[in-house]
Scaffold this active site. Structure first.
Site: not given
Length: 288
Positions: A53, A97, A120
């Site tokens: 990322k 995460q 997300d």
């Protein structure tokens, strides 16, 4: 016939290129899109995802506010950091995460992220908007799958799509996206409770495998000419590799090459799209 292999790396690079152009235009207006990725602990898969990322952020010219916190970070400390990022106008997207260490409640953490910064697409408000067809941040992997189908020129309208898996991250949202008017598929979801799975998957024009188990889908389960999208990422021990393992999907790839019309490889299929769509969402958040 041999299946056309869908090159997720190339399509993801194309998406990142489109994002980079728009980032550059925003910067001229004095806005630098910024993503904060929070990693708690040392889970090796998570560490490698976060590195990917960060690379993508640099490539598209976005600001990177990533944080790597110790495994021992308390839930209260993590929630405080999220609260500060929510209030920080220079940060457009926040991503925690997963998985988190056992002592931290994942649901609480995801709920704490402002829906406007939830790039997300996991906040219940964004999930709800996806269900009713309102504008929302779309979860990156399911959205990436739809973009792969679009960019490959694969006809979806009126097709029967079968999704294997009902996770909140892939199975459910991809089924919803496939059923939307823009995509217009007829959708069936199979899962561990499905009795006659092969019978159902053989009806699929588009088969999405997101079961999380290697070799879930074999040749006898696929209709000749079907489009196969393999979302699985399974680590299999392999002494010939430097890492000691290799990655395989949920489908028996070699077995399906002669049956499917299109197929995604693992790695190099859906995976690169997930990060590309995260960049797309972060750009959208900054544009708002």
């Amino acid at each position: 016939m041999s299946a056309t292999i869908i090159d997720g790396k190339a399509i993801a690079a194309q998406v990142r290129g489109e994002v980079a152009e728009k980032v550059s235009a925003l910067k001229q207006k004095g806005i630098t899109p910024c993503l904060a990725v929070i990693l708690v602990g040392e889970n090796p898969a998570s560490v490698s995802y976060v590195t990917g990322k960060q690379k993508a952020l640099a490539e598209v010219g976005m600001a990177d506010r990533s944080m790597h916190l110790a495994e021992s970070t308390s839930e209260a400390e993590l929630l405080k950091i999220i609260d500060e990022l929510n209030k920080d106008d220079s940060v457009h997207g926040i991503l925690v995460q997963l998985p988190l260490p056992k002592h931290i409640n994942e649901e609480k953490v995801l709920l704490a992220i402002s829906p406007e910064k939830d790039v997300d697409g996991f906040h219940p408000m964004n999930v709800g908007n996806l269900v009713i067809g309102k504008k929302a941040f779309l979860p990156c992997t399911p959205h990436g799958i739809i973009v792969l189908l679009e960019k490959m020129g694969i006809e979806t309208s009126g097709k029967h799509a079968v999704v294997i898996g009902r996770s909140n991250i892939v199975g459910k949202p991809v089924a919803l996206l496939l059923a939307r008017k823009e995509t217009n598929c007829t959708v069936t979801i199979c899962h561990t409770g499905t009795k006659n799975m092969a019978e159902i998957t053989r009806q699929a024009d588009i088969l999405i495998a997101a079961s999380g188990h290697p070799h879930t889908v074999t040749k006898d389960m696929v209709k000749p000419g079907a489009v196969v999208i393999d979302v699985g990422v399974n680590r299999i021990p392999d002494s010939t590799k430097k890492s000691g393992f290799r990655l395989i999907g949920d489908c028996d790839y070699a077995d399906l090459l002669e049956t499917a019309s299109f197929i995604t490889p693992v790695p190099g299929g859906v995976g690169p799209m997930t990060i590309a769509m995260l960049m797309f969402n972060t750009l959208e958040a900054a544009e708002k």
